[in-house]
Each structure stands twice: as structure tokens, then as C-alpha cells.
Design a protein around this motif. Sequence first.
Motif, PDB file in Angstrom:
ATOM      1  N   GLN A   1     -52.250   5.880 -29.714  1.00 49.85           N
ATOM      2  CA  GLN A   1     -51.164   5.145 -29.072  1.00 49.85           C
ATOM      3  C   GLN A   1     -51.727   4.009 -28.207  1.00 49.85           C
ATOM      4  O   GLN A   1     -51.219   2.895 -28.224  1.00 49.85           O
ATOM      5  CB  GLN A   1     -50.318   6.092 -28.210  1.00 49.85           C
ATOM      6  N   ILE A   2     -52.795   4.284 -27.486  1.00 49.28           N
ATOM      7  CA  ILE A   2     -53.436   3.246 -26.671  1.00 49.28           C
ATOM      8  C   ILE A   2     -54.031   2.168 -27.581  1.00 49.28           C
ATOM      9  O   ILE A   2     -53.924   0.972 -27.291  1.00 49.28           O
ATOM     10  CB  ILE A   2     -54.516   3.871 -25.755  1.00 49.28           C
TER      11      ILE A   2
ATOM     12  N   LEU B   1     -62.383  -1.803 -24.257  1.00 50.37           N
ATOM     13  CA  LEU B   1     -61.097  -1.736 -23.559  1.00 50.37           C
ATOM     14  C   LEU B   1     -60.442  -0.371 -23.745  1.00 50.37           C
ATOM     15  O   LEU B   1     -59.894   0.203 -22.799  1.00 50.37           O
ATOM     16  CB  LEU B   1     -60.152  -2.830 -24.069  1.00 50.37           C
ATOM     17  N   LEU B   2     -60.486   0.127 -24.982  1.00 57.10           N
ATOM     18  CA  LEU B   2     -59.915   1.444 -25.266  1.00 57.10           C
ATOM     19  C   LEU B   2     -60.601   2.517 -24.428  1.00 57.10           C
ATOM     20  O   LEU B   2     -59.942   3.373 -23.827  1.00 57.10           O
ATOM     21  CB  LEU B   2     -60.046   1.756 -26.758  1.00 57.10           C
TER      22      LEU B   2
ATOM     23  N   VAL C   1     -59.329   5.590 -17.372  1.00 59.99           N
ATOM     24  CA  VAL C   1     -58.372   5.473 -16.259  1.00 59.99           C
ATOM     25  C   VAL C   1     -57.241   6.469 -16.428  1.00 59.99           C
ATOM     26  O   VAL C   1     -56.824   7.133 -15.467  1.00 59.99           O
ATOM     27  CB  VAL C   1     -57.843   4.019 -16.156  1.00 59.99           C
ATOM     28  N   VAL C   2     -56.743   6.604 -17.657  1.00 63.02           N
ATOM     29  CA  VAL C   2     -55.642   7.551 -17.913  1.00 63.02           C
ATOM     30  C   VAL C   2     -56.111   8.985 -17.679  1.00 63.02           C
ATOM     31  O   VAL C   2     -55.372   9.803 -17.109  1.00 63.02           O
ATOM     32  CB  VAL C   2     -55.089   7.363 -19.346  1.00 63.02           C
TER      33      VAL C   2
ATOM     34  N   ILE D   1     -52.431   0.296 -17.650  1.00 62.24           N
ATOM     35  CA  ILE D   1     -52.242  -1.047 -18.202  1.00 62.24           C
ATOM     36  C   ILE D   1     -51.894  -2.025 -17.089  1.00 62.24           C
ATOM     37  O   ILE D   1     -52.379  -3.165 -17.073  1.00 62.24           O
ATOM     38  CB  ILE D   1     -51.176  -1.023 -19.318  1.00 62.24           C
ATOM     39  N   ALA D   2     -51.101  -1.590 -16.120  1.00 62.93           N
ATOM     40  CA  ALA D   2     -50.779  -2.449 -14.975  1.00 62.93           C
ATOM     41  C   ALA D   2     -52.033  -2.737 -14.152  1.00 62.93           C
ATOM     42  O   ALA D   2     -52.195  -3.833 -13.619  1.00 62.93           O
ATOM     43  CB  ALA D   2     -49.718  -1.784 -14.109  1.00 62.93           C
ATOM     44  N   ARG D   3     -52.920  -1.771 -14.080  1.00 68.15           N
ATOM     45  CA  ARG D   3     -54.172  -1.952 -13.350  1.00 68.15           C
ATOM     46  C   ARG D   3     -55.066  -3.012 -13.997  1.00 68.15           C
ATOM     47  O   ARG D   3     -55.811  -3.711 -13.320  1.00 68.15           O
ATOM     48  CB  ARG D   3     -54.898  -0.605 -13.297  1.00 68.15           C
TER      49      ARG D   3
END
Length: 143
Positions: free
Chosen positions: A11-12, A30-31, A37-38, A53-55
Motif C-alpha cells: 500500500q505504501i 523512501l519506502l 516511521v510507520v 507522509i505528512a512528516r
Amino acid sequence: MRTLTETQIEQIAKILAACGHEPGALADDLLDHICSVVEHSAGDFDTALENAIARFGGTDALSFLKIQTRIALQHRRKVWLSRLVHRFKYGFATFLVVAAMFKLMHWPGANVLLLSAGGLGTAYLLVLFYRRKEILKMEKSNL
């Protein structure tokens, strides 16, 4: 700390693909960063993903990140080529001045120095033309 499932990682990856990151080194990094982070976030997966994603600046910033990375890598190459051109330029000038001095003083080795200066001058022109070609290619790829 949680462990992400394969479907959550996919999904990411789909979000990154929607932002324009095709599979490659940048997309993999990036992944990995977003997954880390998640995994370290509290709460459910969807909230943690939105926060991650906001981060990173949101989906717009993720799309722009690919362009920024390419520009940074191209700048690095331009700097390297410029340094190479300057080294050849100063080496050519030094050889030419020393060869002229040897020739004026009728010292041995003047002809060898003049030929070396000519060879270095030719190499300088080749590097100069190569640099110009590379810069034009980089500018064309940024359009």
C-alpha cells in the motif's frame, strides 16, 4: 514498535508509485524510511501512514523529491566536470609557459615540453566539449 505486513508495505509502495516514483533506488529508500516511521508510530496503521507522509511534506513533496534528487546529482556532476576543466586549463597554461621559457633559453627538452603542452591543450579542448555536451544533456532532461 509494530511490524508491517506485506499488504501494508504494498500500500505504501502504491502511494509512492502514484507520486511518480517508479521502482528504483530512490523509491526503495523512501519506502524504507516511510515504513520505519510507520513502524515506530503509535496508533493504527492508517493514521500512522498519514502522519508519516505528512512528516515527509505530503504527497506533493514526495513528487517533488524525485526532481530535487535529480537536480542535486546533476549539480554534483557539473561541479566535478568544472573542476576537471579547470585542472586541464591550468596544467596547459603551466606547460605552455615552461615550454616557452625552455625554448627561449635554448635548453634541452623544450620540444618535448611544447609537444606535451599541445597534447594537454588538445585534451583540454576535448574535456571542454564533453562538459558542454553533458550540460546540454542535463538541461534537456530537466525540461
